[in-house]
Structures are given as structure tokens and as C-alpha cells.
Scaffold this motif. Structure first.
Motif, mmCIF file in Angstrom:
data_model
loop_
_atom_site.group_PDB
_atom_site.id
_atom_site.type_symbol
_atom_site.label_atom_id
_atom_site.label_comp_id
_atom_site.label_asym_id
_atom_site.label_seq_id
_atom_site.Cartn_x
_atom_site.Cartn_y
_atom_site.Cartn_z
ATOM 1 N N LEU A 137 0.828 -1.195 0.000
ATOM 2 C CA LEU A 137 0.000 0.000 0.000
ATOM 3 C C LEU A 137 0.868 1.253 0.000
ATOM 4 O O LEU A 137 2.005 1.229 0.465
ATOM 5 C CB LEU A 137 -0.871 0.038 1.258
ATOM 6 N N SER A 138 0.302 2.328 -0.487
ATOM 7 C CA SER A 138 0.947 3.634 -0.361
ATOM 8 C C SER A 138 -0.147 4.683 -0.325
ATOM 9 O O SER A 138 -1.289 4.428 -0.684
ATOM 10 C CB SER A 138 1.911 3.897 -1.523
ATOM 11 N N GLY A 139 0.203 5.858 0.123
ATOM 12 C CA GLY A 139 -0.785 6.923 0.173
ATOM 13 C C GLY A 139 -0.309 8.051 1.049
ATOM 14 O O GLY A 139 0.865 8.152 1.381
ATOM 15 N N ASN A 140 -1.258 8.897 1.429
ATOM 16 C CA ASN A 140 -0.909 9.974 2.341
ATOM 17 C C ASN A 140 -2.057 10.259 3.286
ATOM 18 O O ASN A 140 -3.197 9.878 3.038
ATOM 19 C CB ASN A 140 -0.448 11.236 1.608
ATOM 20 N N ALA A 141 -1.700 10.894 4.380
ATOM 21 C CA ALA A 141 -2.671 11.228 5.413
ATOM 22 C C ALA A 141 -2.418 12.657 5.863
ATOM 23 O O ALA A 141 -1.306 13.175 5.764
ATOM 24 C CB ALA A 141 -2.535 10.263 6.589
ATOM 25 N N TYR A 142 -3.455 13.267 6.354
ATOM 26 C CA TYR A 142 -3.401 14.654 6.822
ATOM 27 C C TYR A 142 -3.337 14.645 8.343
ATOM 28 O O TYR A 142 -4.037 13.886 9.000
ATOM 29 C CB TYR A 142 -4.662 15.378 6.327
ATOM 30 N N SER A 143 -2.499 15.496 8.888
ATOM 31 C CA SER A 143 -2.363 15.574 10.338
ATOM 32 C C SER A 143 -2.226 17.026 10.754
ATOM 33 O O SER A 143 -1.474 17.779 10.160
ATOM 34 C CB SER A 143 -1.125 14.790 10.789
ATOM 35 N N SER A 144 -2.969 17.415 11.777
ATOM 36 C CA SER A 144 -2.828 18.770 12.295
ATOM 37 C C SER A 144 -2.177 18.754 13.669
ATOM 38 O O SER A 144 -2.045 19.776 14.300
ATOM 39 C CB SER A 144 -4.192 19.461 12.376
ATOM 40 N N GLY A 145 -1.783 17.591 14.122
ATOM 41 C CA GLY A 145 -1.151 17.489 15.433
ATOM 42 C C GLY A 145 -0.528 16.116 15.582
ATOM 43 O O GLY A 145 0.128 15.637 14.675
ATOM 44 N N ASN A 146 -0.773 15.488 16.707
ATOM 45 C CA ASN A 146 -0.166 14.195 16.983
ATOM 46 C C ASN A 146 -0.998 13.023 16.486
ATOM 47 O O ASN A 146 -0.651 11.878 16.731
ATOM 48 C CB ASN A 146 0.071 14.032 18.492
ATOM 49 N N ARG A 147 -2.097 13.287 15.833
ATOM 50 C CA ARG A 147 -2.933 12.205 15.338
ATOM 51 C C ARG A 147 -3.208 12.407 13.857
ATOM 52 O O ARG A 147 -3.061 13.509 13.345
ATOM 53 C CB ARG A 147 -4.239 12.126 16.117
ATOM 54 N N ILE A 148 -3.575 11.335 13.201
ATOM 55 C CA ILE A 148 -3.972 11.436 11.803
ATOM 56 C C ILE A 148 -5.417 11.899 11.785
ATOM 57 O O ILE A 148 -6.287 11.261 12.365
ATOM 58 C CB ILE A 148 -3.826 10.074 11.091
ATOM 59 N N ASP A 149 -5.685 13.032 11.142
ATOM 60 C CA ASP A 149 -7.049 13.539 11.048
ATOM 61 C C ASP A 149 -7.823 12.806 9.960
ATOM 62 O O ASP A 149 -9.009 12.571 10.093
ATOM 63 C CB ASP A 149 -7.048 15.042 10.757
ATOM 64 N N GLU A 150 -7.127 12.488 8.870
ATOM 65 C CA GLU A 150 -7.804 11.831 7.751
ATOM 66 C C GLU A 150 -6.775 11.139 6.872
ATOM 67 O O GLU A 150 -5.727 11.701 6.577
ATOM 68 C CB GLU A 150 -8.554 12.877 6.923
ATOM 69 N N VAL A 151 -7.083 9.913 6.480
ATOM 70 C CA VAL A 151 -6.262 9.244 5.476
ATOM 71 C C VAL A 151 -6.814 9.716 4.135
ATOM 72 O O VAL A 151 -7.921 9.373 3.746
ATOM 73 C CB VAL A 151 -6.327 7.711 5.612
ATOM 74 N N ALA A 152 -6.053 10.556 3.456
ATOM 75 C CA ALA A 152 -6.528 11.211 2.236
ATOM 76 C C ALA A 152 -6.525 10.270 1.048
ATOM 77 O O ALA A 152 -7.408 10.328 0.198
ATOM 78 C CB ALA A 152 -5.677 12.442 1.941
ATOM 79 N N SER A 153 -5.523 9.397 0.956
ATOM 80 C CA SER A 153 -5.502 8.432 -0.135
ATOM 81 C C SER A 153 -4.846 7.152 0.348
ATOM 82 O O SER A 153 -3.960 7.176 1.198
ATOM 83 C CB SER A 153 -4.770 8.975 -1.361
ATOM 84 N N LEU A 154 -5.335 6.062 -0.186
ATOM 85 C CA LEU A 154 -4.830 4.741 0.153
ATOM 86 C C LEU A 154 -4.846 3.942 -1.133
ATOM 87 O O LEU A 154 -5.900 3.657 -1.682
ATOM 88 C CB LEU A 154 -5.732 4.108 1.210
#
Length: 165
Positions: A137-154
Motif C-alpha cells: 500500500l501507499s498513500g498519504n494522510a493529513y495531520s494537524s497534530g499528533n494524530r492522523i485527522d484523515e487518510v486522504a488516499s490509500l
């Protein structure tokens, strides 16, 4: 500092000890990073959801079901899932962080397959099986702090595994 104070402008000035502490948008913060426990848990949940419901840009359920070599198949349940994050790059975009990752997931799934025996006669056979697949798998996720807010692509890059017996 005296020159800045003379400008009489409302700015916030922060003196950095090193130029490497200066972060600009689009700059990778490190060559390789790692996810903390909570971020790994959130990525695990996103992979599980994608195996069951689909992912972007490729539909996981269709790709995984095609491994059964039957005409139609649905992944009913993820019985076991082990996600191993292999590479992480963190990129700062404005004030937000984007986590670019690669991972390998080993999953045991329960699936239902339909084999068309005679389409004209409406003769079908339904099979319930389990299968083990290794997903790259590959992709990216958005984070505004110490947690992943949203997995944007997978993205499902490759699938290894055999058709169920």
C-alpha cells in the motif's frame, strides 16, 4: 531586534538557533520518520475500511475479489489484519502536516464468491471461503497534530496471495 522594533509593525518574531529549524511549506521535515502508536492504529483502521468498502483510486473489493478467479466476489469480513508501516515522510504544507507512507498489510479475509455455471439457465454456485493476501500500500494522510485527522488516499499497489481452496 532594535531595527525590527523601529518598524512599528505588529509582527511576531522568533529567533531560531539554527536554519534547519526554519520550516517552509512543501519542505520535508525528515528523510524518514515513523508513526506513533495512535497514528499506526488509525492507519490500520483505514486499511481495514478500504479492504471492506473500497479505496482510491482503485477499488479494493474488486481487486481483491479478482484473486478468487470467480465471476463475482465480495469481501464479507476482515478476520485478521496486520499492517506494517515501511516508510514515512512528513511534509509541512502551510501549518498542516502531510504524512506520505508505504505499508505492507497481511490480511485474512472471509469472502463470498459467485461462479456462473450456466448464465442462460441461471445456474450459479456460491462459495464462502477465507483467503490470505499480502497487500503493498501507499498513500498519504493529513495531520494537524499528533494524530492522523484523515487518510486522504490509500492505494493498493500490489496483491500477493493465492485463490482460496
Amino acid at each position: 531586534m532594535a531595527e525590527i522594533e523601529k518598524l512599528d509593525v505588529e509582527w511576531e518574531v522568533k529567533i531560531l538557533e539554527s536554519i534547519s529549524d526554519f520550516k517552509v511549506p512543501g519542505q520535508f521535515l525528515d528523510d524518514e520518520g515513523s508513526l506513533d502508536y495512535e497514528q499506526e492504529r488509525q492507519l490500520h483502521d483505514a486499511v481495514q475500511d478500504a479492504v471492506l468498502a473500497g479505496g482510491t483510486p482503485k477499488d479494493f473489493t474488486h481487486s481483491l475479489a479478482a484473486k478468487t478467479e470467480f465471476d463475482v466476489a465480495d469481501v464479507l469480513e476482515v478476520l485478521l489484519l496486520d499492517v506494517n508501516v515501511e516508510g514515512v515522510q512528513i511534509e509541512r504544507k502551510s501549518r498542516d502536516l502531510w504524512i506520505n507512507y508505504t505499508a505492507q498489510a497481511t490480511c485474512l479475509v472471509k469472502l463470498e464468491s459467485v461462479e456462473i455455471l450456466d448464465e442462460d439457465a441461471g445456474d450459479y454456485a456460491t462459495h464462502r471461503d477465507t483467503a490470505v493476501w499480502v497487500l503493498d500500500l501507499s498513500g498519504n494522510a493529513y495531520s494537524s497534530g499528533n494524530r492522523i485527522d484523515e487518510v486522504a488516499s490509500l492505494r493498493l499497489d500490489t496483491i500477493e496471495g493465492d485463490a482460496p481452496a
